[in-house]
Enzyme design. Structure first.
Site, PDB file in Angstrom:
ATOM      1  N   ASP A 142       0.508  -1.262  -0.188  1.00  0.00           N
ATOM      2  CA  ASP A 142       0.021   0.039  -0.130  1.00  0.00           C
ATOM      3  C   ASP A 142       0.850   1.254   0.112  1.00  0.00           C
ATOM      4  O   ASP A 142       2.058   1.145   0.092  1.00  0.00           O
ATOM      5  CB  ASP A 142      -1.041  -0.043   1.325  1.00  0.00           C
ATOM      6  N   LYS A 280     -15.602   7.798   0.234  1.00  0.00           N
ATOM      7  CA  LYS A 280     -16.528   6.859   0.157  1.00  0.00           C
ATOM      8  C   LYS A 280     -17.893   7.474  -0.296  1.00  0.00           C
ATOM      9  O   LYS A 280     -18.993   6.850  -0.477  1.00  0.00           O
ATOM     10  CB  LYS A 280     -16.761   5.931   1.610  1.00  0.00           C
ATOM     11  N   LEU A 378     -14.477  -3.970  -1.030  1.00  0.00           N
ATOM     12  CA  LEU A 378     -14.732  -5.517  -0.577  1.00  0.00           C
ATOM     13  C   LEU A 378     -16.270  -5.754   0.022  1.00  0.00           C
ATOM     14  O   LEU A 378     -16.763  -6.831  -0.042  1.00  0.00           O
ATOM     15  CB  LEU A 378     -13.569  -5.868   0.653  1.00  0.00           C
ATOM     16  N   VAL A 379     -16.629  -4.423   0.548  1.00  0.00           N
ATOM     17  CA  VAL A 379     -18.100  -4.455   0.985  1.00  0.00           C
ATOM     18  C   VAL A 379     -19.154  -5.043   0.105  1.00  0.00           C
ATOM     19  O   VAL A 379     -19.907  -5.925   0.232  1.00  0.00           O
ATOM     20  CB  VAL A 379     -18.575  -3.287   1.468  1.00  0.00           C
ATOM     21  N   LYS A 381     -18.529  -7.073  -2.413  1.00  0.00           N
ATOM     22  CA  LYS A 381     -18.344  -8.555  -2.502  1.00  0.00           C
ATOM     23  C   LYS A 381     -18.925  -9.189  -1.628  1.00  0.00           C
ATOM     24  O   LYS A 381     -19.290 -10.146  -1.734  1.00  0.00           O
ATOM     25  CB  LYS A 381     -16.793  -8.741  -2.993  1.00  0.00           C
ATOM     26  N   ASP A 499      35.399   5.518 -14.093  1.00  0.00           N
ATOM     27  CA  ASP A 499      34.522   5.716 -15.339  1.00  0.00           C
ATOM     28  C   ASP A 499      33.831   7.001 -15.188  1.00  0.00           C
ATOM     29  O   ASP A 499      33.776   7.639 -13.749  1.00  0.00           O
ATOM     30  CB  ASP A 499      33.426   4.494 -15.495  1.00  0.00           C
TER      31      ASP A 499
HETATM   32  P1  ADQ Z   1     -11.242   0.104   2.600  1.00  0.00           P
HETATM   33  O1  ADQ Z   1     -11.086   1.615   2.229  1.00  0.00           O
HETATM   34  O2  ADQ Z   1     -11.100  -0.045   3.973  1.00  0.00           O
HETATM   35  O3  ADQ Z   1      -9.919  -0.625   2.022  1.00  0.00           O
HETATM   36  P2  ADQ Z   1     -13.289  -2.074   1.691  1.00  0.00           P
HETATM   37  O4  ADQ Z   1     -12.574  -2.801   0.642  1.00  0.00           O
HETATM   38  O5  ADQ Z   1     -14.498  -1.824   1.644  1.00  0.00           O
HETATM   39  O6  ADQ Z   1     -12.439  -0.294   2.085  1.00  0.00           O
HETATM   40  O7  ADQ Z   1     -12.723  -2.964   3.035  1.00  0.00           O
HETATM   41  C1  ADQ Z   1     -13.519  -2.493   4.061  1.00  0.00           C
HETATM   42  C2  ADQ Z   1     -13.363  -3.756   4.992  1.00  0.00           C
HETATM   43  O8  ADQ Z   1     -13.706  -3.410   6.557  1.00  0.00           O
HETATM   44  C3  ADQ Z   1     -14.518  -5.053   4.832  1.00  0.00           C
HETATM   45  O9  ADQ Z   1     -13.752  -6.097   4.689  1.00  0.00           O
HETATM   46  C4  ADQ Z   1     -15.443  -4.908   5.531  1.00  0.00           C
HETATM   47  O10 ADQ Z   1     -16.034  -6.110   6.056  1.00  0.00           O
HETATM   48  C5  ADQ Z   1     -14.987  -4.167   6.828  1.00  0.00           C
HETATM   49  N1  ADQ Z   1     -15.659  -3.145   7.331  1.00  0.00           N
HETATM   50  C6  ADQ Z   1     -16.407  -2.051   6.971  1.00  0.00           C
HETATM   51  N2  ADQ Z   1     -17.096  -1.530   7.957  1.00  0.00           N
HETATM   52  C7  ADQ Z   1     -17.063  -1.979   9.111  1.00  0.00           C
HETATM   53  C8  ADQ Z   1     -17.544  -2.037  10.293  1.00  0.00           C
HETATM   54  N3  ADQ Z   1     -18.164  -1.000  10.924  1.00  0.00           N
HETATM   55  N4  ADQ Z   1     -17.254  -2.998  11.365  1.00  0.00           N
HETATM   56  C9  ADQ Z   1     -16.261  -4.115  11.089  1.00  0.00           C
HETATM   57  N5  ADQ Z   1     -16.004  -4.003   9.821  1.00  0.00           N
HETATM   58  C10 ADQ Z   1     -16.178  -3.338   8.731  1.00  0.00           C
HETATM   59  C11 ADQ Z   1      -8.794  -0.435   1.055  1.00  0.00           C
HETATM   60  C12 ADQ Z   1      -9.267   0.042  -0.191  1.00  0.00           C
HETATM   61  C13 ADQ Z   1     -10.324  -0.572  -0.979  1.00  0.00           C
HETATM   62  C14 ADQ Z   1      -9.638  -2.086  -1.260  1.00  0.00           C
HETATM   63  C15 ADQ Z   1      -9.154  -2.738   0.059  1.00  0.00           C
HETATM   64  C16 ADQ Z   1      -8.554  -4.002  -0.249  1.00  0.00           C
HETATM   65  O11 ADQ Z   1      -9.527   1.704   0.100  1.00  0.00           O
HETATM   66  O12 ADQ Z   1     -10.428  -0.066  -2.339  1.00  0.00           O
HETATM   67  O13 ADQ Z   1     -10.915  -2.777  -1.521  1.00  0.00           O
HETATM   68  O14 ADQ Z   1      -8.252  -1.677   0.747  1.00  0.00           O
HETATM   69  O15 ADQ Z   1      -7.596  -4.099  -1.129  1.00  0.00           O
END
Ligand code: ADQ
Length: 726
Positions: A142, A280, A378-379, A381, A499
């Site tokens: 990252d 977001k 990831l949410v 998915k 050199d």
């Molecule tokens: P994030 O910006 O953190 O990740 P995201 O990919 O949505 O965004 O991942 C969030 C994770 O946190 C998810 O696994 C979700 O389940 C968990 N989460 C969200 N809200 C929560 C809550 N209130 N309590 C507990 N868990 C929660 C960064 C990048 C993304 C990329 C990921 C992975 O910004 O674009 O997808 O890394 O590479």
């Protein structure tokens, strides 16, 4: 599988102090969840910041943290408040994060934070080097650690280094706004393999390497003289089984029931789950929902928005302002439209355990995922995977990386408010047959590309990347450096062979611009004095270049790889006699391809011809240098000539004109100490011609016969200054 060291800003376990007691808790966010399983294998390590500043910790606390984390194969990098402010809050999150997401970012007064960013990246690299064994596998993650791959590469040239960017890579037009853009690219290409979520980011990255002349980009790779960096898209997947099976767990089932009761059995639930981050698009989504309620009286009391916001980066002002704005808007909507038995928005600002999150996914009729820009998301998915019952609609921004795989989602444009409102209306009206089909197609896609596949694909690709098969060359430092300086001071008749380009001076776009600076001339003067006049500048350049720049009474110059030599004020002498009739045939061919390649040109020397392409667009340079090589090869062999690929040049010359011949000639002089420094393939002839007890030094990366290595021209200048003072 051999040892892997994961390096990321945060460790999968965080530490906080409550009432003076240390507490350990799991970190949240996409990265931590996706890689957590790595720490289960004892061989592997994870290096990162434990999430608490050093000022809050006593030495004893640090020891406790270290010994607790080591049980999970985690190794902390401790950071002070000042470091966290400059590196994390400042450069990473106020500059890189918004800029990479194409949002306004703090580009003023960057120097202070940039310096701390570099310093902290170095700290991470040091902890990693201390931990991993040579030739191990390191996976850096990252935007906070963009410089770490290069730092590791310089220390450990033979390690396998992978890098993955979790956020978008911006277009070149945006990226070049950063004054440090080139340094960041150079940092990244220290890796053997660079991964992004999508092919769009791969292409944008390659275009930037081209613009900034960092290597030569080709499809899926960046080419350097001595190595190739692979650049590929690896869309991050999720633990599909975990989410699709979650509904069978009784804590999840209980929570599902509780949710139904809380939000209303017949109400349509619209869910949003995000970190509370400006990228977001939370405000935009609330406004779209507000608009929907304003224009559709019949929907009131029939829908509920559940907004789960995860606390994040609350030390940054913009994030605190966003929180206030979101909460104000939630309150406005609830006061304007809310009724005694109906609260339009249920807002939660907290982290929740897996069971609770899974239960929310299970009850949501609509997942409303509309980030303004997102590396992947990831949410989206996780929601799709959580619905084996084939109920539910996913609304997704077309600007999230996930949209490239989830094209069956209801795609919206987060920059157009109307598009968000329409997305909500279409989702609410979608027929069961249609939403089933869409979910089924997306589930197939996600089940086939899980987090496990992602990890193993990245690792397989990394392990098969272009491994350098050379033997490690020692960095010239410590005891060996002291011994060299000592031997030099003791010598009666020391001799130096240096050199020019890439050793005494850095490469420039035009060779004519690499003139020696007054500092370099002063340094050479000191060195010739110390070496009693026995300093040879041995270069591939023509005598016309070298003479006006370097001629002084004490230096000896060797031009055209030693074909010509000149000592002090004596005239030039030819050391090897080489026929040059071949130039008539080869020159027009080189010229033809230089004309086709804007920025390339041909240099004619007395005994060689050079096709320079440093100033050319890398794509053309790559294309035509390959064609040229193919055309020239059959012509060169019968004429006793060779083609050499140097630093952004192709040189055609007789193998007899080489630095080895000039070196042997030079060594006829008496000497009791030899130091030779070079940087490219032509200097290898010089090293080969020297006796084994000579001090030989290669500057930069790549295979070499030299005994020692210095990393850069700057480092070489520092070393020579020490030598001159010794
Ligand atoms: P994030 O910006 O953190 O990740 P995201 O990919 O949505 O965004 O991942 C969030 C994770 O946190 C998810 O696994 C979700 O389940 C968990 N989460 C969200 N809200 C929560 C809550 N209130 N309590 C507990 N868990 C929660 C960064 C990048 C993304 C990329 C990921 C992975 O910004 O674009 O997808 O890394 O590479």
């Amino acid at each position: 599988m051999s040892q892997v060291t994961i390096v990321s800003n945060r460790l999968p376990i965080s530490v906080r102090k409550t009432d003076g007691e240390l507490e350990f808790y799991p970190s949240v966010g996409g990265l931590a969840t996706s890689l957590a399983s790595y720490t289960k294998d004892k061989k592997n390590n994870w290096v990162g910041w434990p999430g608490i500043v050093s000022e809050e910790l006593t030495d004893e606390d640090k020891e406790t943290i270290g010994s607790e984390l080591i049980k999970h194969n985690c190794y902390p990098v401790f950071l002070s408040q000042k470091q966290v402010d400059g590196f994390y809050n400042g450069y990473s999150n106020e500059v890189l994060w918004p800029l990479f997401h194409n949002m306004p970012s703090g580009l003023q007064n960057l120097t202070h934070d940039w310096n701390i960013y570099r310093q902290v990246n170095r700290l991470f690299a040091e902890v990693v080097t201390g931990l991993s064994t040579p030739e191990s596998t390191i996976w850096v993650h990252d935007y906070q650690l963009l410089l770490v791959p290069e730092m590791l590469r310089l220390e450990r040239p033979y390690d396998l280094i992978g890098f993955f960017l979790h956020i978008p890579f911006p277009t070149t037009a945006v990226f070049k706004k950063l004054p440090q853009a080139k340094s960041l690219l150079k940092g990244m290409v220290g890796a053997d393999l660079i991964g992004f979520h999508t092919d769009t980011y791969v292409q944008d990255f390659l275009e930037s390497t081209q613009q900034f002349h960092v290597g030569t980009p080709a499809p899926g790779q960046v080419i350097f003289d001595d190595r190739v960096v692979r650049v590929t898209d690896f869309p991050l997947g999720i633990d599909y089984a975990k989410f699709s099976q979650a509904g069978k767990q009784s804590p999840v089932q209980k929570q599902v029931k509780a949710n139904r009761k809380k939000y209303g059995k017949r109400k349509k639930i619209i869910l949003t789950v995000d970190r509370l981050d400006p990228t977001k698009g939370l405000v935009e989504r609330l406004m779209a929902y507000q608009e929907l309620l304003r224009n559709n009286r019949r929907l009131r009391k029939k829908v509920v928005m559940v907004m789960l916001a995860i606390p994040t980066r609350s030390d940054i002002k913009a994030y605190r302002r966003l929180k206030t704005k979101v909460e104000q808007l939630v309150e406005d909507i609830n006061t304007t439209y809310g009724k005694r038995r109906w609260q339009p928005v249920h807002y939660m600002y907290k982290t929740v355990p897996f069971e609770e999150l899974a239960a929310l996914y299970r009850v949501a009729d609509i997942a409303f995922i509309a980030p303004i820009k997102d590396g992947m998301n990831l949410v989206a998915k996780e929601y799709v995977a959580s619905r084996p019952d084939k109920q539910g609609v996913l609304i997704l921004s077309e600007t999230a990386g996930a949209a490239q795989e989830l094209s069956d989602a209801l795609l919206v444009n987060p920059k157009r408010p109307k598009s968000l409102v329409e997305g909500l209306s279409s989702a609410l009206a979608m027929r069961p047959k249609e939403l089933k089909r869409r979910l089924a197609d997306m589930q197939k896609q996600l089940a086939a590309n899980t987090i496990h596949n992602w990890k193993s694909e990245f690792m397989t690709s990394l392990r098969s990347s272009n491994i350098q098969l050379e033997q490690p060359t020692k960095h010239l430092a410590g005891f060996e450096l002291d011994k060299l300086l000592h031997d030099f001071t003791q010598a009666e008749q020391p001799t130096l062979l240096l050199d020019y380009d890439g050793v005494l001076t850095a490469f420039t776009n035009k060779p004519s611009e690499a003139k020696p600076t007054p500092q370099l001339l002063a340094l050479l003067k000191k060195l010739t004095k110390r070496a009693k006049g026995s300093v040879l500048i041995i270069s591939g350049r023509s005598r016309e270049d070298l003479e006006p720049w370097l001629a002084n009474r004490e230096l000896t110059l060797a031009a055209e790889h030693g074909a010509l030599m000149k000592s002090g004020s004596a005239p030039w002498r030819r050391i090897v006699d080489i026929p040059t009739g071949w130039k008539k045939t080869i020159l027009p061919i080189l010229q033809k391809y230089a004309d086709k390649t804007p920025g390339a040109f041909v240099e004619e020397k007395e005994s060689s011809l050079v096709w320079h392409y440093r100033g050319a667009s890398p794509f053309y340079a790559q294309k035509y240098s390959t064609i040229l090589t193919r055309i020239l090869k059959p012509l060169l062999h019968p004429r006793g000539l060779n083609l050499y690929r140097g630093n952004m040049i192709l040189e055609i010359k007789s193998p007899d004109a080489n630095k080895g011949v000039a070196t042997s000639h030079w060594l006829k002089k008496k000497h009791d100490f030899i130091l030779a420094i070079g940087d490219d393939y032509t200097d290898e002839d010089m090293f080969a011609a020297l006796p084994d007890d000579a001090y030989t030094v290669k500057v930069g990366r790549g295979k070499t016969l030299a005994h020692f290595r210095l990393n850069t021209v700057e480092e070489t200048a520092q070393f020579l200054e020490r030598l001159a003072r010794a």
